[in-house]
Design a protein around this motif. Structure first.
Motif, PDB file in Angstrom:
ATOM      1  N   GLU A  46      -9.233  21.624  39.337  1.00 50.40           N
ATOM      2  CA  GLU A  46      -9.318  22.530  38.710  1.00 50.40           C
ATOM      3  C   GLU A  46      -9.579  24.153  38.334  1.00 50.40           C
ATOM      4  OE1 GLU A  46     -13.529  21.851  38.467  1.00 50.40           O
ATOM      5  OE2 GLU A  46     -13.994  19.749  38.781  1.00 50.40           O
ATOM      6  N   TYR A  47      -8.989  24.364  39.757  1.00 49.77           N
ATOM      7  CA  TYR A  47      -8.567  25.767  39.971  1.00 49.77           C
ATOM      8  C   TYR A  47      -7.061  26.881  40.316  1.00 49.77           C
ATOM      9  CZ  TYR A  47     -14.160  26.446  38.253  1.00 49.77           C
ATOM     10  OH  TYR A  47     -15.417  26.816  38.140  1.00 49.77           O
ATOM     11  N   GLU A  48      -6.876  25.626  40.045  1.00 48.27           N
ATOM     12  CA  GLU A  48      -4.872  25.773  40.859  1.00 48.27           C
ATOM     13  C   GLU A  48      -4.496  26.504  39.657  1.00 48.27           C
ATOM     14  OE1 GLU A  48      -1.228  23.636  42.092  1.00 48.27           O
ATOM     15  OE2 GLU A  48      -3.204  21.817  41.083  1.00 48.27           O
ATOM     16  N   GLY A  49      -3.993  27.701  40.681  1.00 45.26           N
ATOM     17  CA  GLY A  49      -3.738  29.060  39.163  1.00 45.26           C
ATOM     18  C   GLY A  49      -4.231  29.931  39.325  1.00 45.26           C
ATOM     19  N   THR A  50      -5.446  29.715  39.403  1.00 43.62           N
ATOM     20  CA  THR A  50      -6.455  30.785  39.634  1.00 43.62           C
ATOM     21  C   THR A  50      -7.492  31.158  40.498  1.00 43.62           C
ATOM     22  OG1 THR A  50      -7.861  29.158  38.091  1.00 43.62           O
ATOM     23  CG2 THR A  50      -6.222  30.119  36.553  1.00 43.62           C
ATOM     24  N   VAL A  51      -7.997  30.105  41.355  1.00 40.30           N
ATOM     25  CA  VAL A  51      -8.569  30.377  42.450  1.00 40.30           C
ATOM     26  C   VAL A  51      -8.032  29.880  43.798  1.00 40.30           C
ATOM     27  CG1 VAL A  51     -10.584  30.370  43.669  1.00 40.30           C
ATOM     28  CG2 VAL A  51     -11.059  31.007  41.727  1.00 40.30           C
ATOM     29  N   LYS A  52      -7.338  30.307  45.223  1.00 46.53           N
ATOM     30  CA  LYS A  52      -6.968  30.032  45.668  1.00 46.53           C
ATOM     31  C   LYS A  52      -8.124  28.579  46.587  1.00 46.53           C
ATOM     32  CE  LYS A  52      -3.359  31.358  47.129  1.00 46.53           C
ATOM     33  NZ  LYS A  52      -2.564  32.565  48.811  1.00 46.53           N
ATOM     34  N   VAL A  53      -7.446  27.923  46.848  1.00 47.24           N
ATOM     35  CA  VAL A  53      -9.125  26.916  47.572  1.00 47.24           C
ATOM     36  C   VAL A  53      -8.392  26.153  48.984  1.00 47.24           C
ATOM     37  CG1 VAL A  53     -10.994  25.195  47.335  1.00 47.24           C
ATOM     38  CG2 VAL A  53      -9.990  25.664  45.642  1.00 47.24           C
ATOM     39  N   GLY A  54      -9.036  26.115  50.250  1.00 49.94           N
ATOM     40  CA  GLY A  54      -8.572  25.885  50.829  1.00 49.94           C
ATOM     41  C   GLY A  54      -9.537  25.052  51.989  1.00 49.94           C
ATOM     42  N   GLN A  55      -9.155  25.082  53.393  1.00 53.86           N
ATOM     43  CA  GLN A  55      -9.875  24.913  54.266  1.00 53.86           C
ATOM     44  C   GLN A  55      -9.292  25.318  55.395  1.00 53.86           C
ATOM     45  OE1 GLN A  55      -9.922  20.344  53.842  1.00 53.86           O
ATOM     46  NE2 GLN A  55     -12.135  20.327  53.648  1.00 53.86           N
ATOM     47  N   LEU A  56     -10.053  25.642  56.443  1.00 55.33           N
ATOM     48  CA  LEU A  56     -10.138  25.846  57.800  1.00 55.33           C
ATOM     49  C   LEU A  56     -10.761  25.821  58.764  1.00 55.33           C
ATOM     50  CD1 LEU A  56      -8.421  29.440  58.542  1.00 55.33           C
ATOM     51  CD2 LEU A  56     -10.920  28.926  60.328  1.00 55.33           C
ATOM     52  N   ASN A  57      -9.793  24.688  59.787  1.00 52.20           N
ATOM     53  CA  ASN A  57     -10.569  23.985  60.671  1.00 52.20           C
ATOM     54  C   ASN A  57     -10.998  25.221  62.200  1.00 52.20           C
ATOM     55  OD1 ASN A  57     -11.266  22.834  63.675  1.00 52.20           O
ATOM     56  ND2 ASN A  57     -10.366  20.925  62.314  1.00 52.20           N
ATOM     57  N   VAL A  58     -12.306  24.683  62.289  1.00 54.50           N
ATOM     58  CA  VAL A  58     -12.938  26.094  63.119  1.00 54.50           C
ATOM     59  C   VAL A  58     -12.318  25.895  64.962  1.00 54.50           C
ATOM     60  CG1 VAL A  58     -14.793  26.662  61.983  1.00 54.50           C
ATOM     61  CG2 VAL A  58     -15.640  24.703  63.528  1.00 54.50           C
ATOM     62  N   ASP A  59     -11.781  24.680  65.155  1.00 50.33           N
ATOM     63  CA  ASP A  59     -11.305  24.067  66.543  1.00 50.33           C
ATOM     64  C   ASP A  59      -9.795  24.823  66.364  1.00 50.33           C
ATOM     65  OD1 ASP A  59     -13.854  22.940  66.997  1.00 50.33           O
ATOM     66  OD2 ASP A  59     -13.224  20.693  66.620  1.00 50.33           O
ATOM     67  N   GLU A  60      -9.261  24.196  65.545  1.00 46.44           N
ATOM     68  CA  GLU A  60      -7.902  25.262  65.747  1.00 46.44           C
ATOM     69  C   GLU A  60      -7.775  26.611  65.515  1.00 46.44           C
ATOM     70  OE1 GLU A  60      -5.875  22.658  63.205  1.00 46.44           O
ATOM     71  OE2 GLU A  60      -6.509  20.745  63.940  1.00 46.44           O
ATOM     72  N   ALA A  61      -8.730  27.288  64.761  1.00 52.23           N
ATOM     73  CA  ALA A  61      -8.686  28.618  64.876  1.00 52.23           C
ATOM     74  C   ALA A  61      -9.763  29.468  64.846  1.00 52.23           C
ATOM     75  CB  ALA A  61      -8.435  28.823  63.124  1.00 52.23           C
ATOM     76  N   PRO A  62      -9.871  29.951  66.218  1.00 51.36           N
ATOM     77  CA  PRO A  62     -10.922  29.913  67.094  1.00 51.36           C
ATOM     78  C   PRO A  62     -11.512  31.582  66.097  1.00 51.36           C
ATOM     79  CG  PRO A  62     -10.532  28.863  68.118  1.00 51.36           C
ATOM     80  CD  PRO A  62      -9.299  29.028  67.324  1.00 51.36           C
ATOM     81  N   ASN A  63     -10.217  32.138  66.357  1.00 51.36           N
ATOM     82  CA  ASN A  63     -10.472  33.242  66.293  1.00 51.36           C
ATOM     83  C   ASN A  63     -10.770  33.844  64.801  1.00 51.36           C
ATOM     84  OD1 ASN A  63      -9.798  33.499  69.076  1.00 51.36           O
ATOM     85  ND2 ASN A  63      -6.798  33.726  68.243  1.00 51.36           N
ATOM     86  N   ILE A  64     -10.450  33.025  63.767  1.00 52.82           N
ATOM     87  CA  ILE A  64     -11.095  33.552  62.459  1.00 52.82           C
ATOM     88  C   ILE A  64     -11.466  32.957  62.872  1.00 52.82           C
ATOM     89  CG2 ILE A  64     -10.135  32.982  60.464  1.00 52.82           C
ATOM     90  CD1 ILE A  64      -7.631  32.480  60.704  1.00 52.82           C
ATOM     91  N   SER A  65     -12.665  31.590  63.163  1.00 52.29           N
ATOM     92  CA  SER A  65     -13.875  31.476  62.718  1.00 52.29           C
ATOM     93  C   SER A  65     -14.391  32.704  63.629  1.00 52.29           C
ATOM     94  CB  SER A  65     -14.120  30.263  63.551  1.00 52.29           C
ATOM     95  OG  SER A  65     -13.125  29.044  62.823  1.00 52.29           O
ATOM     96  N   SER A  66     -14.669  33.311  64.402  1.00 51.89           N
ATOM     97  CA  SER A  66     -15.388  34.347  65.255  1.00 51.89           C
ATOM     98  C   SER A  66     -15.595  35.681  64.883  1.00 51.89           C
ATOM     99  CB  SER A  66     -14.955  34.617  66.617  1.00 51.89           C
ATOM    100  OG  SER A  66     -14.318  34.842  66.645  1.00 51.89           O
ATOM    101  N   LYS A  67     -14.219  36.084  63.621  1.00 47.40           N
ATOM    102  CA  LYS A  67     -13.681  37.443  63.506  1.00 47.40           C
ATOM    103  C   LYS A  67     -14.897  37.514  62.066  1.00 47.40           C
ATOM    104  CE  LYS A  67     -11.206  40.192  60.337  1.00 47.40           C
ATOM    105  NZ  LYS A  67      -9.472  39.900  59.489  1.00 47.40           N
ATOM    106  N   TYR A  68     -14.706  36.512  61.381  1.00 47.13           N
ATOM    107  CA  TYR A  68     -16.397  36.035  60.253  1.00 47.13           C
ATOM    108  C   TYR A  68     -17.678  35.373  60.508  1.00 47.13           C
ATOM    109  CZ  TYR A  68     -12.543  37.432  57.567  1.00 47.13           C
ATOM    110  OH  TYR A  68     -11.407  38.293  56.453  1.00 47.13           O
TER     111      TYR A  68
END
Length: 105
Positions: A46-68
């Motif tokens: 619905e928001y393609e082009g105006t808002v970027k929507v995505g997923q981040l797997n916490v098991d694959e990106a523990p550094n970002i998960s802990s940063k936030y």
């Protein structure tokens, strides 16, 4: 279709994005995350082009998960101009997410 955010692309895809970003922190084993996945896909379409929507797997990106400081999943961060402007924790109705998106667009 929702983007897939990773340690490698988070800086460019999320923090340097020219449009607001909704990041869904999830895990494959998380029941509420699985419930939210179709909602995230709908919002991405619905928001393609105006808002970027995505997923981040916490098991694959523990550094970002802990940063936030993601302690519970799903955690959804609304990021604009590289800064977190809103957060939602847990499975919530689509309307709650779209209301927050409309405020930051």
């Amino acid at each position: 279709m929702a983007h897939k955010f990773t340690d490698d692309n988070f800086e460019q895809e999320v923090l340097q994005s020219q449009v607001p970003v909704l990041v869904d922190f999830y895990a494959d084993w998380c029941g509420p995350c699985k419930m939210m996945a179709p909602v995230i896909e709908e919002i991405a379409a619905e928001y393609e082009g105006t808002v970027k929507v995505g997923q981040l797997n916490v098991d694959e990106a523990p550094n970002i998960s802990s940063k936030y400081r993601v302690m519970s999943i799903p955690t959804l961060l609304f990021i604009k101009d590289g800064q977190v402007v809103d957060t939602v924790i847990g499975a919530v109705p689509k309307a709650q997410l779209t209301d927050k998106i409309e405020k930051i667009k």
